[in-house]
Design a protein around this motif. Structure first.
Motif, PDB file in Angstrom:
ATOM      1  N   CYS A 115      -3.068  28.927  57.672  1.00 51.86           N
ATOM      2  CA  CYS A 115      -3.578  28.562  56.347  1.00 51.86           C
ATOM      3  C   CYS A 115      -3.997  27.103  56.362  1.00 51.86           C
ATOM      4  CB  CYS A 115      -2.503  28.822  55.296  1.00 51.86           C
ATOM      5  SG  CYS A 115      -2.933  28.267  53.624  1.00 51.86           S
ATOM      6  N   THR A 116      -5.164  26.813  55.838  1.00 54.96           N
ATOM      7  CA  THR A 116      -5.662  25.428  55.847  1.00 54.96           C
ATOM      8  C   THR A 116      -4.915  24.535  54.858  1.00 54.96           C
ATOM      9  OG1 THR A 116      -7.372  26.064  54.241  1.00 54.96           O
ATOM     10  CG2 THR A 116      -7.966  26.104  56.575  1.00 54.96           C
ATOM     11  N   ARG A 117      -4.120  25.128  53.966  1.00 52.21           N
ATOM     12  CA  ARG A 117      -3.387  24.328  52.987  1.00 52.21           C
ATOM     13  C   ARG A 117      -1.942  24.108  53.410  1.00 52.21           C
ATOM     14  NH1 ARG A 117      -4.066  25.872  46.897  1.00 52.21           N
ATOM     15  NH2 ARG A 117      -3.488  23.679  46.721  1.00 52.21           N
ATOM     16  N   CYS A 118      -1.212  25.213  53.699  1.00 53.97           N
ATOM     17  CA  CYS A 118       0.207  25.073  54.032  1.00 53.97           C
ATOM     18  C   CYS A 118       0.475  25.152  55.532  1.00 53.97           C
ATOM     19  CB  CYS A 118       1.033  26.129  53.304  1.00 53.97           C
ATOM     20  SG  CYS A 118       0.715  27.826  53.878  1.00 53.97           S
ATOM     21  N   GLU A 119      -0.548  25.525  56.302  1.00 54.26           N
ATOM     22  CA  GLU A 119      -0.485  25.606  57.763  1.00 54.26           C
ATOM     23  C   GLU A 119       0.468  26.682  58.286  1.00 54.26           C
ATOM     24  OE1 GLU A 119       0.239  21.779  59.441  1.00 54.26           O
ATOM     25  OE2 GLU A 119      -1.727  21.013  58.866  1.00 54.26           O
ATOM     26  N   ARG A 120       0.846  27.638  57.439  1.00 52.74           N
ATOM     27  CA  ARG A 120       1.646  28.756  57.933  1.00 52.74           C
ATOM     28  C   ARG A 120       0.739  29.748  58.660  1.00 52.74           C
ATOM     29  NH1 ARG A 120       5.056  30.588  52.691  1.00 52.74           N
ATOM     30  NH2 ARG A 120       2.976  30.296  51.771  1.00 52.74           N
ATOM     31  N   PRO A 121       1.237  30.401  59.732  1.00 48.69           N
ATOM     32  CA  PRO A 121       0.424  31.392  60.438  1.00 48.69           C
ATOM     33  C   PRO A 121       0.187  32.634  59.589  1.00 48.69           C
ATOM     34  CG  PRO A 121       2.659  31.352  61.318  1.00 48.69           C
ATOM     35  CD  PRO A 121       2.572  30.204  60.370  1.00 48.69           C
ATOM     36  N   ILE A 122      -1.032  33.144  59.586  1.00 41.99           N
ATOM     37  CA  ILE A 122      -1.394  34.331  58.814  1.00 41.99           C
ATOM     38  C   ILE A 122      -2.239  35.249  59.695  1.00 41.99           C
ATOM     39  CG2 ILE A 122      -1.265  33.383  56.476  1.00 41.99           C
ATOM     40  CD1 ILE A 122      -4.218  32.723  56.655  1.00 41.99           C
ATOM     41  N   CYS A 123      -2.070  36.568  59.497  1.00 35.72           N
ATOM     42  CA  CYS A 123      -2.845  37.531  60.267  1.00 35.72           C
ATOM     43  C   CYS A 123      -4.148  37.847  59.534  1.00 35.72           C
ATOM     44  CB  CYS A 123      -2.040  38.802  60.500  1.00 35.72           C
ATOM     45  SG  CYS A 123      -1.676  39.738  58.998  1.00 35.72           S
ATOM     46  N   THR A 124      -4.984  38.656  60.138  1.00 34.75           N
ATOM     47  CA  THR A 124      -6.286  38.971  59.543  1.00 34.75           C
ATOM     48  C   THR A 124      -6.160  39.776  58.262  1.00 34.75           C
ATOM     49  OG1 THR A 124      -6.431  40.908  60.991  1.00 34.75           O
ATOM     50  CG2 THR A 124      -7.478  38.885  61.763  1.00 34.75           C
ATOM     51  N   ASP A 125      -5.047  40.497  58.087  1.00 32.88           N
ATOM     52  CA  ASP A 125      -4.843  41.257  56.853  1.00 32.88           C
ATOM     53  C   ASP A 125      -4.456  40.360  55.679  1.00 32.88           C
ATOM     54  OD1 ASP A 125      -5.413  43.801  57.839  1.00 32.88           O
ATOM     55  OD2 ASP A 125      -3.413  43.994  58.694  1.00 32.88           O
ATOM     56  N   CYS A 126      -3.973  39.164  55.967  1.00 32.90           N
ATOM     57  CA  CYS A 126      -3.487  38.262  54.915  1.00 32.90           C
ATOM     58  C   CYS A 126      -4.482  37.156  54.579  1.00 32.90           C
ATOM     59  CB  CYS A 126      -2.166  37.620  55.347  1.00 32.90           C
ATOM     60  SG  CYS A 126      -0.808  38.782  55.527  1.00 32.90           S
ATOM     61  N   MET A 127      -5.311  36.769  55.517  1.00 38.02           N
ATOM     62  CA  MET A 127      -6.156  35.596  55.321  1.00 38.02           C
ATOM     63  C   MET A 127      -7.214  35.846  54.243  1.00 38.02           C
ATOM     64  SD  MET A 127      -8.451  35.703  58.782  1.00 38.02           S
ATOM     65  CE  MET A 127      -9.814  36.867  58.976  1.00 38.02           C
ATOM     66  N   VAL A 128      -7.476  34.808  53.466  1.00 32.36           N
ATOM     67  CA  VAL A 128      -8.482  34.841  52.407  1.00 32.36           C
ATOM     68  C   VAL A 128      -9.501  33.747  52.702  1.00 32.36           C
ATOM     69  CG1 VAL A 128      -8.903  34.605  49.933  1.00 32.36           C
ATOM     70  CG2 VAL A 128      -6.790  35.664  50.743  1.00 32.36           C
ATOM     71  N   ASP A 129     -10.775  34.104  52.688  1.00 32.39           N
ATOM     72  CA  ASP A 129     -11.826  33.131  52.975  1.00 32.39           C
ATOM     73  C   ASP A 129     -11.760  31.970  51.986  1.00 32.39           C
ATOM     74  OD1 ASP A 129     -12.772  34.682  55.041  1.00 32.39           O
ATOM     75  OD2 ASP A 129     -14.242  35.723  53.806  1.00 32.39           O
ATOM     76  N   ALA A 130     -11.853  30.759  52.502  1.00 34.93           N
ATOM     77  CA  ALA A 130     -11.901  29.559  51.682  1.00 34.93           C
ATOM     78  C   ALA A 130     -13.167  28.784  52.038  1.00 34.93           C
ATOM     79  CB  ALA A 130     -10.656  28.708  51.924  1.00 34.93           C
ATOM     80  N   SER A 131     -13.445  27.733  51.308  1.00 33.08           N
ATOM     81  CA  SER A 131     -14.636  26.938  51.599  1.00 33.08           C
ATOM     82  C   SER A 131     -14.576  26.356  52.996  1.00 33.08           C
ATOM     83  CB  SER A 131     -14.769  25.815  50.564  1.00 33.08           C
ATOM     84  OG  SER A 131     -13.581  25.031  50.536  1.00 33.08           O
ATOM     85  N   VAL A 132     -13.363  26.050  53.446  1.00 36.07           N
ATOM     86  CA  VAL A 132     -13.151  25.594  54.815  1.00 36.07           C
ATOM     87  C   VAL A 132     -11.997  26.404  55.410  1.00 36.07           C
ATOM     88  CG1 VAL A 132     -12.558  23.661  56.313  1.00 36.07           C
ATOM     89  CG2 VAL A 132     -13.957  23.271  54.289  1.00 36.07           C
ATOM     90  N   GLY A 133     -12.257  27.234  56.403  1.00 33.27           N
ATOM     91  CA  GLY A 133     -11.208  28.003  57.047  1.00 33.27           C
ATOM     92  C   GLY A 133     -10.696  29.141  56.183  1.00 33.27           C
TER      93      GLY A 133
END
Length: 287
Positions: free
Chosen positions: A21-39
Motif C-alpha cells: 500500500c502506498t499509504r501504510c506500506e502493508r503488503p497487499i495481494c491483487t485481490d485487495c489492492m485498489v488503484d490510486a493516483s500513484v500505485g
C-alpha cells in the motif's frame, strides 16, 4: 544462504505478494489492492478516505472471491441453513407424511400416499427439498456438524451470496446425479450432497490460499472411504456435490480480478445447466 521469504498479504495470510500500500506500506495481494493516483492502496486506507475518486463500492473491503465484507454475524447464512434443516426435521417428526412428499424419488408408486410420485412425474421440487430432510438424529447431527465446520470459513471467504449459491447448487447437483444413477424407486434424502460441495470448495480454497493441504485432504479421503464402504449411503449425492462444489469454488477464487465475474457466473451457470440437463435426460428415459 537461506532465501528470504516474500511478504504475505495482511488480509490473506499465506498469499505471497510484492505489492505494498502506498499509504501504510502493508503488503497487499491483487485481490485487495485498489488503484490510486500513484500505485495501489489497501482497502483500509481507501475506506478511511484516500480520495481516489472511485465509486463508493470500491472503498469497501472484499473477500478473496470479491464479495463485500458486511458487518454483523459472519456466519449468518450458515446458521440459517442449519436452522432450516432442524425446522424441517422436527416438522417431519410432527407430520411424517411430509417425508413421502419431499424426499428424492425418481418414479414410484407410494402405498402411503396411494399414488405415483417422483421427479419424473413432474415433482421437480424434490431435487431441493430432499436436501433438507434427514431420517434420524445421528443423520442430521453429522450433516449439520459438517455444515458448521466447513460452512463458516467458506462464508467468510466467499461472502454470503456466493456461499449460498455454492450450497444450493451443490445440493442440486448431488440430487441430479442421484436421480440419474440410482434406482427410480429408491428414496434418497439428506444434506450430504451440499456438505460434500462445501468440502470440495474447501479443498479449492485451501489450495488457493496456499495453506497446508494435508488436513483437508485427510478429511476428504476419510469421507470418501465412508461414502463407498458404509452401507446405505447415497454415494451419488456425495460425488455429485463434491464435483459441483469444487467447480464452483474454482470459478469463484481461481481467476484474476478482471475475469472474476465471468468465471463466477460461468461456473455457477455450468453446474446449474448440467444439473438441469441431467434431470431432463433421466425424465425422458423414465417416460
Amino acid at each position: 544462504m537461506e532465501q528470504a521469504q516474500a511478504p504475505q498479504c495482511y488480509r490473506h495470510p499465506g498469499v505471497e505478494t510484492g505489492i505494498r500500500c502506498t499509504r501504510c506500506e502493508r503488503p497487499i495481494c491483487t485481490d485487495c489492492m485498489v488503484d490510486a493516483s500513484v500505485g495501489f492502496q489497501c482497502p483500509d486506507c481507501v475506506r478511511n478516505g484516500s480520495g481516489t475518486g472511485h465509486a463508493p463500492s470500491a472503498n469497501q473491503p472484499r473477500t478473496v472471491a470479491g464479495g463485500r465484507i458486511t458487518g454483523g454475524d459472519p456466519q449468518l447464512i450458515t446458521k440459517i441453513i442449519i436452522a432450516v434443516n432442524l425446522a424441517v426435521f422436527f416438522a417431519v417428526l410432527a407430520v411424517p407424511q411430509l417425508d413421502d412428499r419431499l424426499s428424492l424419488v425418481g418414479l414410484a408408486y407410494d402405498p402411503q400416499l396411494g399414488e405415483v410420485v417422483g421427479i419424473a412425474d413432474g415433482e421437480w421440487y424434490r431435487l431441493l427439498t430432499s436436501a433438507f430432510l434427514h431420517q434420524a438424529i445421528w443423520h442430521i447431527g453429522f450433516n449439520m456438524l459438517g455444515v458448521w465446520w466447513l460452512g463458516g470459513p467458506l462464508e467468510a471467504a466467499l461472502g454470503r451470496a456466493r456461499y449460498l449459491a455454492l450450497y444450493l447448487l451443490s445440493a442440486l447437483a448431488g440430487s441430479a446425479f442421484t436421480y440419474l444413477i440410482a434406482a427410480q424407486n429408491q428414496p434418497s434424502l439428506g444434506a450430504s450432497g451440499a456438505v460434500f460441495g462445501l468440502l470440495g470448495a474447501t479443498v479449492v480454497l485451501v489450495r488457493r490460499l496456499k495453506y497446508d493441504m494435508r488436513p483437508v485432504m485427510a478429511l476428504l479421503v476419510l469421507n470418501l472411504v465412508l461414502t463407498f464402504f458404509w452401507e446405505g449411503i447415497a454415494w451419488q449425492a456425495h460425488i455429485g456435490g463434491l464435483i459441483a462444489g469444487a467447480v464452483i469454488a474454482y470459478g469463484m477464487v481461481g481467476g484474476s480480478r478482471e475475469r472474476r465475474a465471468v468465471m463466477q457466473w460461468g461456473a455457477c451457470g455450468l453446474v446449474l445447466a448440467l444439473s438441469l440437463v441431467t434431470v431432463v435426460v433421466r425424465t425422458v428415459a423414465l417416460s
